[in-house]
Design a protein around this motif. Structure first.
Motif, mmCIF file in Angstrom:
data_model
loop_
_atom_site.group_PDB
_atom_site.id
_atom_site.type_symbol
_atom_site.label_atom_id
_atom_site.label_comp_id
_atom_site.label_asym_id
_atom_site.label_seq_id
_atom_site.Cartn_x
_atom_site.Cartn_y
_atom_site.Cartn_z
ATOM 1 N N GLY A 7 8.855 62.929 38.176
ATOM 2 C CA GLY A 7 9.231 61.597 38.638
ATOM 3 C C GLY A 7 8.119 60.792 39.272
ATOM 4 N N PHE A 8 6.959 61.385 39.455
ATOM 5 C CA PHE A 8 5.830 60.662 40.068
ATOM 6 C C PHE A 8 4.759 60.425 39.008
ATOM 7 C CE2 PHE A 8 7.912 62.569 43.679
ATOM 8 C CZ PHE A 8 7.786 61.624 44.689
ATOM 9 N N ASP A 9 4.439 59.156 38.755
ATOM 10 C CA ASP A 9 3.414 58.838 37.763
ATOM 11 C C ASP A 9 2.578 57.647 38.235
ATOM 12 O OD1 ASP A 9 4.908 56.513 37.285
ATOM 13 O OD2 ASP A 9 5.995 57.413 35.612
ATOM 14 N N GLU A 10 1.642 57.229 37.366
ATOM 15 C CA GLU A 10 0.710 56.163 37.745
ATOM 16 C C GLU A 10 1.392 54.846 38.071
ATOM 17 O OE1 GLU A 10 -2.088 57.522 34.224
ATOM 18 O OE2 GLU A 10 -0.012 58.128 34.610
ATOM 19 N N ASN A 11 2.569 54.616 37.496
ATOM 20 C CA ASN A 11 3.251 53.348 37.755
ATOM 21 C C ASN A 11 3.583 53.177 39.238
ATOM 22 O OD1 ASN A 11 3.274 52.387 35.081
ATOM 23 N ND2 ASN A 11 5.005 53.720 34.583
ATOM 24 N N LEU A 12 3.830 54.295 39.916
ATOM 25 C CA LEU A 12 4.060 54.235 41.360
ATOM 26 C C LEU A 12 2.813 53.722 42.060
ATOM 27 C CD1 LEU A 12 5.360 54.836 44.097
ATOM 28 C CD2 LEU A 12 4.745 57.243 43.776
ATOM 29 N N ILE A 13 1.653 54.257 41.678
ATOM 30 C CA ILE A 13 0.394 53.830 42.274
ATOM 31 C C ILE A 13 0.163 52.347 42.034
ATOM 32 C CG2 ILE A 13 -2.121 54.043 42.034
ATOM 33 C CD1 ILE A 13 -0.889 56.227 43.677
ATOM 34 N N PHE A 14 0.404 51.900 40.811
ATOM 35 C CA PHE A 14 0.145 50.512 40.476
ATOM 36 C C PHE A 14 1.080 49.569 41.242
ATOM 37 C CE2 PHE A 14 -1.313 52.107 36.064
ATOM 38 C CZ PHE A 14 -2.516 52.518 36.629
ATOM 39 N N LYS A 15 2.304 50.004 41.459
ATOM 40 C CA LYS A 15 3.245 49.173 42.217
ATOM 41 C C LYS A 15 2.800 49.054 43.676
ATOM 42 C CE LYS A 15 8.177 48.511 43.197
ATOM 43 N NZ LYS A 15 8.194 47.147 42.640
ATOM 44 N N LEU A 16 2.383 50.160 44.257
ATOM 45 C CA LEU A 16 1.932 50.123 45.646
ATOM 46 C C LEU A 16 0.645 49.318 45.792
ATOM 47 C CD1 LEU A 16 2.532 53.802 46.872
ATOM 48 C CD2 LEU A 16 4.105 51.858 46.845
ATOM 49 N N ASP A 17 -0.136 49.282 44.736
ATOM 50 C CA ASP A 17 -1.419 48.600 44.768
ATOM 51 C C ASP A 17 -1.267 47.090 44.926
ATOM 52 O OD1 ASP A 17 -4.159 48.764 44.790
ATOM 53 O OD2 ASP A 17 -4.357 48.501 42.630
ATOM 54 N N GLU A 18 -0.065 46.571 44.666
ATOM 55 C CA GLU A 18 0.158 45.131 44.751
ATOM 56 C C GLU A 18 0.527 44.674 46.158
ATOM 57 O OE1 GLU A 18 -0.439 42.947 42.224
ATOM 58 O OE2 GLU A 18 -1.293 44.800 41.446
ATOM 59 N N ILE A 19 0.727 45.615 47.067
ATOM 60 C CA ILE A 19 1.187 45.255 48.409
ATOM 61 C C ILE A 19 0.008 44.797 49.268
ATOM 62 C CG2 ILE A 19 2.367 46.064 50.485
ATOM 63 C CD1 ILE A 19 3.732 48.162 48.729
ATOM 64 N N LYS A 20 0.111 43.644 49.838
ATOM 65 C CA LYS A 20 -0.936 43.124 50.706
ATOM 66 C C LYS A 20 -0.769 43.691 52.116
ATOM 67 C CE LYS A 20 -1.530 38.767 48.207
ATOM 68 N NZ LYS A 20 -1.504 37.292 48.293
ATOM 69 N N ILE A 21 -1.858 44.204 52.635
ATOM 70 C CA ILE A 21 -1.856 44.784 53.982
ATOM 71 C C ILE A 21 -2.814 43.989 54.861
ATOM 72 C CG2 ILE A 21 -2.408 46.826 55.360
ATOM 73 C CD1 ILE A 21 0.074 47.185 53.679
ATOM 74 N N PRO A 22 -2.376 43.517 56.025
ATOM 75 C CA PRO A 22 -3.268 42.756 56.906
ATOM 76 C C PRO A 22 -4.496 43.573 57.307
ATOM 77 C CG PRO A 22 -0.990 42.558 57.623
ATOM 78 C CD PRO A 22 -1.022 43.624 56.562
ATOM 79 N N ASN A 23 -5.659 42.916 57.293
ATOM 80 C CA ASN A 23 -6.906 43.508 57.784
ATOM 81 C C ASN A 23 -7.324 44.758 57.024
ATOM 82 O OD1 ASN A 23 -6.997 41.544 59.887
ATOM 83 N ND2 ASN A 23 -5.548 42.796 61.055
ATOM 84 N N SER A 24 -6.985 44.816 55.745
ATOM 85 C CA SER A 24 -7.423 45.966 54.958
ATOM 86 C C SER A 24 -8.087 45.507 53.667
ATOM 87 C CB SER A 24 -6.249 46.889 54.630
ATOM 88 O OG SER A 24 -5.356 46.234 53.746
ATOM 89 N N GLY A 25 -8.814 44.384 53.787
ATOM 90 C CA GLY A 25 -9.521 43.887 52.621
ATOM 91 C C GLY A 25 -8.623 43.181 51.633
ATOM 92 N N GLY A 26 -7.463 42.693 52.083
ATOM 93 C CA GLY A 26 -6.589 41.918 51.216
ATOM 94 C C GLY A 26 -5.470 42.723 50.587
ATOM 95 N N LYS A 27 -5.759 43.963 50.172
ATOM 96 C CA LYS A 27 -4.729 44.783 49.546
ATOM 97 C C LYS A 27 -4.905 46.236 49.917
ATOM 98 C CE LYS A 27 -3.599 42.084 45.426
ATOM 99 N NZ LYS A 27 -3.477 42.140 43.960
#
Length: 541
Positions: free
Chosen positions: A168-188
């Protein structure tokens, strides 16, 4: 994952977590029980079971030179046995492989897993699970943007589950999390791409790995495994499923080929459907290594319980898996490595190759060993194909994805991704680090111990020797500088050849792009390394 210094409960002892293991086995196909004792990153022996064999909730772990702290471990981070199992295994493996600082993040951050809510369908359907777990973890990170320990621990959890091929864990999970913007962490939050720990390798790192796997201390099977991952971006399960007869030479086409099994669904099914392969041409150097590996193992044979020879995997387990021998439909895979064995092979290779990260340091500011996983090679292949102008369809086929939707993520970064992958050689510190790649490979022209064909630039001048046993398909005198089989001569005029490469590179850069430009970039980089390495050697004489 198993570790040499890890101790488990005796088989006759009752393990109170058997119900949890059964759920993991139902979904994932197999499992390792929780240990009774492990050895920490700093060598401390830690018992993690109470007298009733349940996990201790507080563990004192020594951080040498800093402090002795109690770290929290839980058997019920979430409402689901499967997620609790992965979280505990992640916690233990991090305690074994990293300093206690990482455990501090997990001890606190894993509490957020309590917020995960899954449907009944998700626990019985892998595709539904993948979508729901991605949505849940994304939601947790969104709600905790200002809490670094939580979103960082979620990142660590996601990468761990993917790297260890959990159902149940694949690259699509990584790619989805990669879109989340985090303050003060270089934008993403760069969970995979643009992440120096888990993302694609830089060009320098690829060159270092390609060189290091030819060291004498690297077993041939490990070298083949690395080369296949680098060339084709294979998942651990694909490497585990390969067999000797998947590799063959075509007398009509005069080329080597490999049938790579496509894999979907749970990893434990080990499917090799006749129509579920993709044919790829093998580079000669890789075909040579595979042929040598098969020849080395030619006298080894394994039998099933009836005395019949088992199919011959390319990457062989030291002993047969007894639990598969007794099952009629699975016994043909009894000699294969499990995908988790492949994951462990890459993980343990960090110390074997001894490559230091140029971007990550430990608590004391010292470089950490370069993290090497199959998935980092997959990300590297995907990003390089985009940089070379490949279409989404071509990238999807190369990475064994059924639709282009799964690879669209690679096409979103443009210049940022190019800068990340193609780390430049402008600073003296970078050059100093990079020349380490060629230490021990620069030879004297009259050194008869080095066998190979001469790389000539004229009738009277040679650059070095090529260790390949077959004709090279690349551009001689240029591509040599990016090849791990090149042994440059100490007194050759590599600076003159560097100027030739620079001129070709500038011309192509002004008139073209794609694979040729990147090949010239790699040759240019290698030539710089060799020139600087030789200067360093001569300066010390």
């Amino acid at each position: 994952m198993a570790h040499a210094l890890t101790i488990y409960l005796p088989e006759q002892d009752n393990d109170p977590y058997q119900d949890l293991y059964d759920e993991v086995a139902r979904l994932n196909g197999d499992y390792d029980p929780f240990p009774a004792q492990f050895t920490s990153f700093h060598g401390q022996k830690i018992s993690i079971r109470e007298s009733n064999q349940r996990l201790k909730t507080k563990l004192q772990i020594i951080n040498v030179g800093k402090s002795n702290q109690n770290y929290t471990l839980s058997e019920s981070y979430s409402d689901y046995h499967y997620l609790n199992y992965i979280a505990v295994k992640c916690w233990i493996d991090f305690a074994i492989e990293r300093s206690p600082a990482s455990i501090g993040h997990l001890s606190y951050g894993f509490q957020a897993l309590k917020g995960i809510k899954l449907s009944d369908k998700a626990l019985n359907n892998e595709r539904a699970f993948s979508k729901e777990i991605a949505s849940n973890i994304s939601s947790i990170i969104q709600k905790n943007k200002d809490n670094q320990m939580i979103w960082l621990s979620m990142r660590m959890f996601a990468n761990y589950a993917i790297e260890n091929a959990y159902w149940g864990f694949d690259e699509n999970l990584i790619f989805k999390l990669d879109e989340i913007k985090i303050p003060n962490s270089g934008g993403k939050l760069r969970v995979s791409l643009l992440d120096h720990e888990n993302g694609p390798f830089t060009r320098t790192e690829v060159a270092q790995i390609a060189q290091a796997i030819h060291q004498e201390n690297v077993p041939l099977q490990t070298r083949v495994c690395f080369k296949l991952a680098m060339q084709f971006g294979l998942r651990p399960i694909q490497l585990a499923l390969l067999r000797e007869d998947d590799v063959y030479y075509d007398d009509k086409l005069l080329a080597w080929f490999i049938n790579i099994p496509r894999v979907k669904g749970r990893t434990a099914q080990l499917r090799r459907n006749k129509n579920n392969f993709v044919l790829r041409e093998l580079p000669n150097h890789l075909a040579e290594d595979i042929s040598e590996l098969n020849k080395t193992n030619s006298e080894i044979n394994m039998l099933d319980l009836e005395g019949n020879s088992l199919p011959r995997p390319l990457l062989k387990a030291e002993t047969c898996h007894l639990e598969l021998l007794s099952q009629k439909k699975l016994k043909e895979y009894a000699w294969h490595l499990y995908s988790k064995n492949i994951t462990e092979l890459f993980r343990f290779s960090r110390n074997l190759l001894n490559i230091q990260s140029r971007h990550l340091t430990d608590d004391d500011g010292n470089p950490t060993p370069l993290k090497i996983t199959c998935y980092r090679f997959r990300y590297t292949l995907g990003t390089r194909m985009v940089m070379e102008g490949k279409t989404p369809e071509e990238v999807a086929i190369a990475l064994d994805h059924s639709t282009v939707a799964s690879v669209q993520h690679y096409f979103r970064y443009n210049r940022d991704l190019i800068d990340f992958i193609d780390d430049s050689f402008e600073s003296s510190n970078t050059i100093k680090s990079a020349v380490m790649r060629w230490q021990g490979f620069i030879v004297d022209e009259d050194d008869g111990s080095v066998e190979g064909s001469l790389i000539r630039v004229s009738d009277i001048a040679s650059l070095g020797k090529c260790l390949k046993k077959t004709q090279c398909e690349m551009h001689p005198t240029v591509s040599c500088y990016s090849c791990s089989r090149f042994r440059p001569f100490k007194n050759a005029d590599h600076e003159a050849q560097l100027k030739v490469i620079e001129a070709e590179r500038d011309f192509v850069k002004a008139n073209s792009s794609g694979a040729v430009l990147h090949q010239l970039d790699e040759a240019w980089e290698g030539a710089i390394q060799i020139v600087e390495a030789i200067k360093s050697m001569k300066g010390g004489e």
